[in-house]
Design a protein around this motif. Sequence first.
Motif, PDB file in Angstrom:
ATOM      1  N   ASP A   3       0.855  -1.183   0.000  1.00  0.00           N
ATOM      2  CA  ASP A   3       0.000   0.000   0.000  1.00  0.00           C
ATOM      3  C   ASP A   3       0.895   1.239   0.000  1.00  0.00           C
ATOM      4  OD1 ASP A   3      -1.767   2.044   0.393  1.00  0.00           O
ATOM      5  OD2 ASP A   3      -2.602   1.292   2.271  1.00  0.00           O
ATOM      6  N   PRO A   4       0.922   1.977  -1.104  1.00  0.00           N
ATOM      7  CA  PRO A   4       1.782   3.166  -1.183  1.00  0.00           C
ATOM      8  C   PRO A   4       1.497   4.206  -0.107  1.00  0.00           C
ATOM      9  CG  PRO A   4       0.940   2.570  -3.354  1.00  0.00           C
ATOM     10  CD  PRO A   4       0.176   1.749  -2.357  1.00  0.00           C
ATOM     11  N   LYS A   5       0.320   4.105   0.529  1.00  0.00           N
ATOM     12  CA  LYS A   5      -0.031   5.052   1.583  1.00  0.00           C
ATOM     13  C   LYS A   5       0.587   4.661   2.924  1.00  0.00           C
ATOM     14  CE  LYS A   5      -4.470   6.327  -0.516  1.00  0.00           C
ATOM     15  NZ  LYS A   5      -5.948   6.338  -0.324  1.00  0.00           N
ATOM     16  N   GLY A   6       1.138   3.478   3.003  1.00  0.00           N
ATOM     17  CA  GLY A   6       1.753   3.034   4.245  1.00  0.00           C
ATOM     18  C   GLY A   6       2.948   3.899   4.613  1.00  0.00           C
ATOM     19  N   SER A   7       3.210   4.043   5.892  1.00  0.00           N
ATOM     20  CA  SER A   7       4.270   4.950   6.348  1.00  0.00           C
ATOM     21  C   SER A   7       5.636   4.276   6.453  1.00  0.00           C
ATOM     22  CB  SER A   7       3.895   5.541   7.717  1.00  0.00           C
ATOM     23  OG  SER A   7       3.682   4.508   8.669  1.00  0.00           O
ATOM     24  N   LEU A   8       5.654   2.960   6.646  1.00  0.00           N
ATOM     25  CA  LEU A   8       6.912   2.242   6.858  1.00  0.00           C
ATOM     26  C   LEU A   8       7.480   1.699   5.553  1.00  0.00           C
ATOM     27  CD1 LEU A   8       8.962   1.085   8.937  1.00  0.00           C
ATOM     28  CD2 LEU A   8       7.514  -0.982   9.019  1.00  0.00           C
ATOM     29  N   LYS A   9       8.772   1.950   5.326  1.00  0.00           N
ATOM     30  CA  LYS A   9       9.480   1.416   4.160  1.00  0.00           C
ATOM     31  C   LYS A   9      10.620   0.511   4.630  1.00  0.00           C
ATOM     32  CE  LYS A   9       8.814   5.674   1.435  1.00  0.00           C
ATOM     33  NZ  LYS A   9       9.532   6.742   0.665  1.00  0.00           N
ATOM     34  N   ALA A  10      11.101  -0.332   3.718  1.00  0.00           N
ATOM     35  CA  ALA A  10      12.239  -1.204   4.037  1.00  0.00           C
ATOM     36  C   ALA A  10      13.464  -0.376   4.400  1.00  0.00           C
ATOM     37  CB  ALA A  10      12.543  -2.111   2.847  1.00  0.00           C
ATOM     38  N   GLU A  11      13.603   0.772   3.777  1.00  0.00           N
ATOM     39  CA  GLU A  11      14.718   1.676   4.060  1.00  0.00           C
ATOM     40  C   GLU A  11      14.713   2.109   5.516  1.00  0.00           C
ATOM     41  OE1 GLU A  11      16.449   5.962   2.350  1.00  0.00           O
ATOM     42  OE2 GLU A  11      14.549   5.138   1.623  1.00  0.00           O
ATOM     43  N   ASP A  12      13.513   2.344   6.066  1.00  0.00           N
ATOM     44  CA  ASP A  12      13.401   2.766   7.467  1.00  0.00           C
ATOM     45  C   ASP A  12      13.894   1.672   8.412  1.00  0.00           C
ATOM     46  OD1 ASP A  12      12.174   5.124   6.552  1.00  0.00           O
ATOM     47  OD2 ASP A  12      10.199   4.157   6.533  1.00  0.00           O
ATOM     48  N   ILE A  13      13.541   0.442   8.112  1.00  0.00           N
ATOM     49  CA  ILE A  13      13.943  -0.679   8.961  1.00  0.00           C
ATOM     50  C   ILE A  13      15.459  -0.836   8.967  1.00  0.00           C
ATOM     51  CG2 ILE A  13      13.840  -3.199   9.226  1.00  0.00           C
ATOM     52  CD1 ILE A  13      10.995  -3.083   8.100  1.00  0.00           C
ATOM     53  N   LEU A  14      16.049  -0.819   7.788  1.00  0.00           N
ATOM     54  CA  LEU A  14      17.487  -1.041   7.666  1.00  0.00           C
ATOM     55  C   LEU A  14      18.310   0.087   8.283  1.00  0.00           C
ATOM     56  CD1 LEU A  14      17.610  -2.420   4.017  1.00  0.00           C
ATOM     57  CD2 LEU A  14      18.073  -3.717   6.099  1.00  0.00           C
ATOM     58  N   ALA A  33      17.071 -13.572  -1.233  1.00  0.00           N
ATOM     59  CA  ALA A  33      15.634 -13.870  -1.303  1.00  0.00           C
ATOM     60  C   ALA A  33      15.039 -13.927   0.102  1.00  0.00           C
ATOM     61  CB  ALA A  33      15.406 -15.188  -2.032  1.00  0.00           C
ATOM     62  N   ARG A  34      15.767 -14.520   1.039  1.00  0.00           N
ATOM     63  CA  ARG A  34      15.271 -14.612   2.420  1.00  0.00           C
ATOM     64  C   ARG A  34      15.245 -13.245   3.097  1.00  0.00           C
ATOM     65  NH1 ARG A  34      18.271 -19.653   2.121  1.00  0.00           N
ATOM     66  NH2 ARG A  34      20.185 -18.632   2.842  1.00  0.00           N
ATOM     67  N   VAL A  35      16.275 -12.433   2.847  1.00  0.00           N
ATOM     68  CA  VAL A  35      16.331 -11.096   3.445  1.00  0.00           C
ATOM     69  C   VAL A  35      15.222 -10.209   2.882  1.00  0.00           C
ATOM     70  CG1 VAL A  35      17.706  -8.991   3.640  1.00  0.00           C
ATOM     71  CG2 VAL A  35      18.795 -11.218   3.946  1.00  0.00           C
ATOM     72  N   PHE A  36      15.025 -10.242   1.581  1.00  0.00           N
ATOM     73  CA  PHE A  36      13.973  -9.433   0.957  1.00  0.00           C
ATOM     74  C   PHE A  36      12.598  -9.888   1.448  1.00  0.00           C
ATOM     75  CE2 PHE A  36      17.214  -7.597  -1.502  1.00  0.00           C
ATOM     76  CZ  PHE A  36      16.695  -6.594  -2.323  1.00  0.00           C
ATOM     77  N   GLN A  37      12.410 -11.193   1.596  1.00  0.00           N
ATOM     78  CA  GLN A  37      11.145 -11.702   2.123  1.00  0.00           C
ATOM     79  C   GLN A  37      10.898 -11.186   3.536  1.00  0.00           C
ATOM     80  OE1 GLN A  37      10.029 -16.039   1.916  1.00  0.00           O
ATOM     81  NE2 GLN A  37      10.138 -15.917   4.150  1.00  0.00           N
ATOM     82  N   ALA A  38      11.928 -11.219   4.366  1.00  0.00           N
ATOM     83  CA  ALA A  38      11.791 -10.762   5.746  1.00  0.00           C
ATOM     84  C   ALA A  38      11.397  -9.292   5.815  1.00  0.00           C
ATOM     85  CB  ALA A  38      13.104 -10.989   6.495  1.00  0.00           C
ATOM     86  N   LEU A  39      12.048  -8.473   5.006  1.00  0.00           N
ATOM     87  CA  LEU A  39      11.751  -7.040   5.003  1.00  0.00           C
ATOM     88  C   LEU A  39      10.342  -6.766   4.493  1.00  0.00           C
ATOM     89  CD1 LEU A  39      15.177  -5.697   3.690  1.00  0.00           C
ATOM     90  CD2 LEU A  39      14.215  -5.315   5.973  1.00  0.00           C
ATOM     91  N   ARG A  40       9.949  -7.476   3.431  1.00  0.00           N
ATOM     92  CA  ARG A  40       8.611  -7.273   2.872  1.00  0.00           C
ATOM     93  C   ARG A  40       7.523  -7.639   3.884  1.00  0.00           C
ATOM     94  NH1 ARG A  40       7.545 -11.650  -0.368  1.00  0.00           N
ATOM     95  NH2 ARG A  40       5.885 -12.222   1.071  1.00  0.00           N
ATOM     96  N   ILE A  41       7.722  -8.751   4.588  1.00  0.00           N
ATOM     97  CA  ILE A  41       6.756  -9.175   5.602  1.00  0.00           C
ATOM     98  C   ILE A  41       6.660  -8.138   6.715  1.00  0.00           C
ATOM     99  CG2 ILE A  41       6.331 -10.875   7.426  1.00  0.00           C
ATOM    100  CD1 ILE A  41       7.465 -13.006   5.536  1.00  0.00           C
TER     101      ILE A  41
END
Length: 402
Positions: free
Chosen positions: A195-206, A272-280
Amino acid sequence: AASSPSSSSAIVVASSSSKSKSKAALAFVKRRTRSEREFDEEYMKKYGDEDSHIPVMLGEVMDVFDSSSSSFRLRSFVDCTLGAAGHSCAIIQAHPELQTYIGLDVDPVAHEEAQSRINNMLNSTPACSSTNLKAHMLLKNFKEIKQAIGQVDEKLLLSGVDGILMDLGMSSMQVDDPRRGFSMLNNGPLDMRMDPKGSLKAEDILNSWPPTEVGKILQEYGEESNWYSLQNKIVKARLGGGFHTTGDLVDLIRGSTSRVKGGRQGWIKTAARVFQALRIAVNDELKTLENSLYNCFDCLSPGGRLAVISFHSLEDRIVKQTFLNIINNIPRKDDTIIEEGGFGAEPKEFNYYPGEKEVWIKQVVKGSSGVILTKRPITATPKEEKLNSRCRSAKLRVIQKM
């Protein structure tokens, strides 16, 4: 040349390891229920688009909601994950008795494409235009299924819908668009929001999450064995400017994966595992899934069916356990009321479905409020796997309300 004692031992170990892997692979195959349906490539292509999305296990989904083989009737249907609308278009065309169709997708790009495709089909196909079908495509997450049905028809929310489908896989249009940040092979922003309206991005987590939280999602959501080392390297990389593109993350993973352990294939699997974790984590997928399964079951009419296609073990475990909890009236974790006699009740097993036998149903598990029609998940045929590699991990589970 003669083999030395050490090399001979190595051969024995390798042979033993190979046998162990073969046994494990055989055991895995036995735990699966391969679809026995004859794969129709032309039928799949009719409702798919190789450039954007191929509907996974389309024939098997059609069997689940087939009105001709049982007393089951599909007068109302909800597709919780529209995608490119492949499954939906096939369902609509196959069911002239369908009166209400609701399609949901939180991704505006997918929603727009699906809406256009379904409207074009309804307007151009005589069989569809002559029916009393009312189709509604809503830009909503499937966790909002109750609100969506109530928005369309409050009476339908009370009576329940006959069929619900959840296809949890990502569409090709999402993975192949570098701007979305889902692809590890195409450089783009570290976004990963459904959802593009979501506030959290993978960049924020990392770049800003506490190290322990970063490690936790790599370990739990990515099931990555090297999570602690990656966690430390991610935190160290923040000092050098952090992560802003998928390429930044891929470079770190590639440099952190030993060439001895598989070379290019090794780092790709880790990525693939890292990208999956971030997406989840970005989309809170697992918690959303568990709650949504309960919501979907609540929305079914008596005899109604919910079919779920999952694509990785974390999802499948949640679907399996939640289905068992549902048929035994075990409430979701955030509920405080437990129905009398429900908690801890053991489901009864049947080797047949109590009613007219449907070919695709092998073994069921019956509880007080529902029947799981797939004791073991159904997986795609070898022919479909060969044509569409993304369906290799797909598992289909189905539950029916009593």
